[in-house]
Design a protein around this motif. Sequence first.
Motif, PDB file in Angstrom:
ATOM      1  N   ASN A 116       0.890  -1.157   0.000  1.00 60.02           N
ATOM      2  CA  ASN A 116       0.000   0.000   0.000  1.00 60.02           C
ATOM      3  C   ASN A 116       0.933   1.214   0.000  1.00 60.02           C
ATOM      4  O   ASN A 116       1.566   1.525   1.003  1.00 60.02           O
ATOM      5  N   ALA A 117       1.048   1.857  -1.148  1.00 57.77           N
ATOM      6  CA  ALA A 117       2.042   2.919  -1.331  1.00 57.77           C
ATOM      7  C   ALA A 117       1.799   4.103  -0.402  1.00 57.77           C
ATOM      8  O   ALA A 117       0.657   4.472  -0.119  1.00 57.77           O
ATOM      9  N   VAL A 118       2.900   4.682   0.041  1.00 59.15           N
ATOM     10  CA  VAL A 118       2.852   5.903   0.840  1.00 59.15           C
ATOM     11  C   VAL A 118       2.856   7.084  -0.137  1.00 59.15           C
ATOM     12  O   VAL A 118       3.734   7.192  -0.988  1.00 59.15           O
ATOM     13  N   THR A 119       1.849   7.958  -0.015  1.00 51.17           N
ATOM     14  CA  THR A 119       1.739   9.102  -0.924  1.00 51.17           C
ATOM     15  C   THR A 119       2.206  10.408  -0.290  1.00 51.17           C
ATOM     16  O   THR A 119       2.404  11.397  -0.994  1.00 51.17           O
ATOM     17  N   ASN A 120       2.355  10.426   1.032  1.00 49.05           N
ATOM     18  CA  ASN A 120       2.834  11.636   1.714  1.00 49.05           C
ATOM     19  C   ASN A 120       3.400  11.252   3.075  1.00 49.05           C
ATOM     20  O   ASN A 120       2.945  10.296   3.698  1.00 49.05           O
ATOM     21  N   LEU A 148       2.112   8.786   7.851  1.00 50.88           N
ATOM     22  CA  LEU A 148       2.189   8.334   6.462  1.00 50.88           C
ATOM     23  C   LEU A 148       0.779   8.337   5.898  1.00 50.88           C
ATOM     24  O   LEU A 148      -0.145   7.787   6.508  1.00 50.88           O
ATOM     25  N   THR A 149       0.605   8.951   4.738  1.00 56.94           N
ATOM     26  CA  THR A 149      -0.661   8.885   4.040  1.00 56.94           C
ATOM     27  C   THR A 149      -0.557   7.746   3.038  1.00 56.94           C
ATOM     28  O   THR A 149       0.383   7.700   2.238  1.00 56.94           O
ATOM     29  N   LEU A 150      -1.511   6.817   3.106  1.00 51.22           N
ATOM     30  CA  LEU A 150      -1.490   5.631   2.244  1.00 51.22           C
ATOM     31  C   LEU A 150      -2.363   5.856   1.005  1.00 51.22           C
ATOM     32  O   LEU A 150      -3.344   6.601   1.055  1.00 51.22           O
ATOM     33  N   SER A 151      -2.000   5.192  -0.082  1.00 47.25           N
ATOM     34  CA  SER A 151      -2.770   5.357  -1.325  1.00 47.25           C
ATOM     35  C   SER A 151      -4.166   4.764  -1.211  1.00 47.25           C
ATOM     36  O   SER A 151      -5.095   5.240  -1.854  1.00 47.25           O
ATOM     37  N   THR A 152      -4.323   3.748  -0.387  1.00 48.98           N
ATOM     38  CA  THR A 152      -5.633   3.113  -0.193  1.00 48.98           C
ATOM     39  C   THR A 152      -5.922   3.042   1.294  1.00 48.98           C
ATOM     40  O   THR A 152      -5.077   2.561   2.072  1.00 48.98           O
ATOM     41  N   ALA A 153      -7.122   3.474   1.681  1.00 48.03           N
ATOM     42  CA  ALA A 153      -7.498   3.406   3.093  1.00 48.03           C
ATOM     43  C   ALA A 153      -7.582   1.957   3.550  1.00 48.03           C
ATOM     44  O   ALA A 153      -7.940   1.057   2.772  1.00 48.03           O
ATOM     45  N   VAL A 154      -7.214   1.734   4.792  1.00 54.33           N
ATOM     46  CA  VAL A 154      -7.265   0.404   5.394  1.00 54.33           C
ATOM     47  C   VAL A 154      -8.641   0.237   6.050  1.00 54.33           C
ATOM     48  O   VAL A 154      -9.090   1.122   6.786  1.00 54.33           O
TER      49      VAL A 154
END
Length: 123
Positions: free
Chosen positions: A98-102, A114-120
């Motif tokens: 789950n990629a980190v976008t910020n 860490l902001t993830l590309s997809t919510a968990v």
Amino acid sequence: QTVTVAYADPTTGNDTNAIQDTAGNDAASFAATAVTNNTPAPADTTPPQLITTGDTTRPKVSGDQLVLSFSDTGNLDADQAHKPANGAFTVLVNGVANAVTNVSVEPQAKTVTLTLSTAVSHG
């Protein structure tokens, strides 16, 4: 450390074994006097450590925000020039990346979010 200094003029007359001015006058003896300690604190050489225990401080995720808490004697460095790259982190959710976008650093809270590309999702 607390520092004091005292001085005893070695003789009652003017002599070269004492603190003197250029005219040869001895400085008077003085009792213990407080000294301002301007010695700089030793350099911080202990790196921040990820806190992995405790309900409020271990890593936690809520939706697309994963918060990491660190122990350190000082604040974390929030200078944007020193911010970790998104790609420095690997986050797996059920074994899938789950990629980190910020990445954002809260210096006083000693957290990195860490902001993830997809919510968990829950569970």
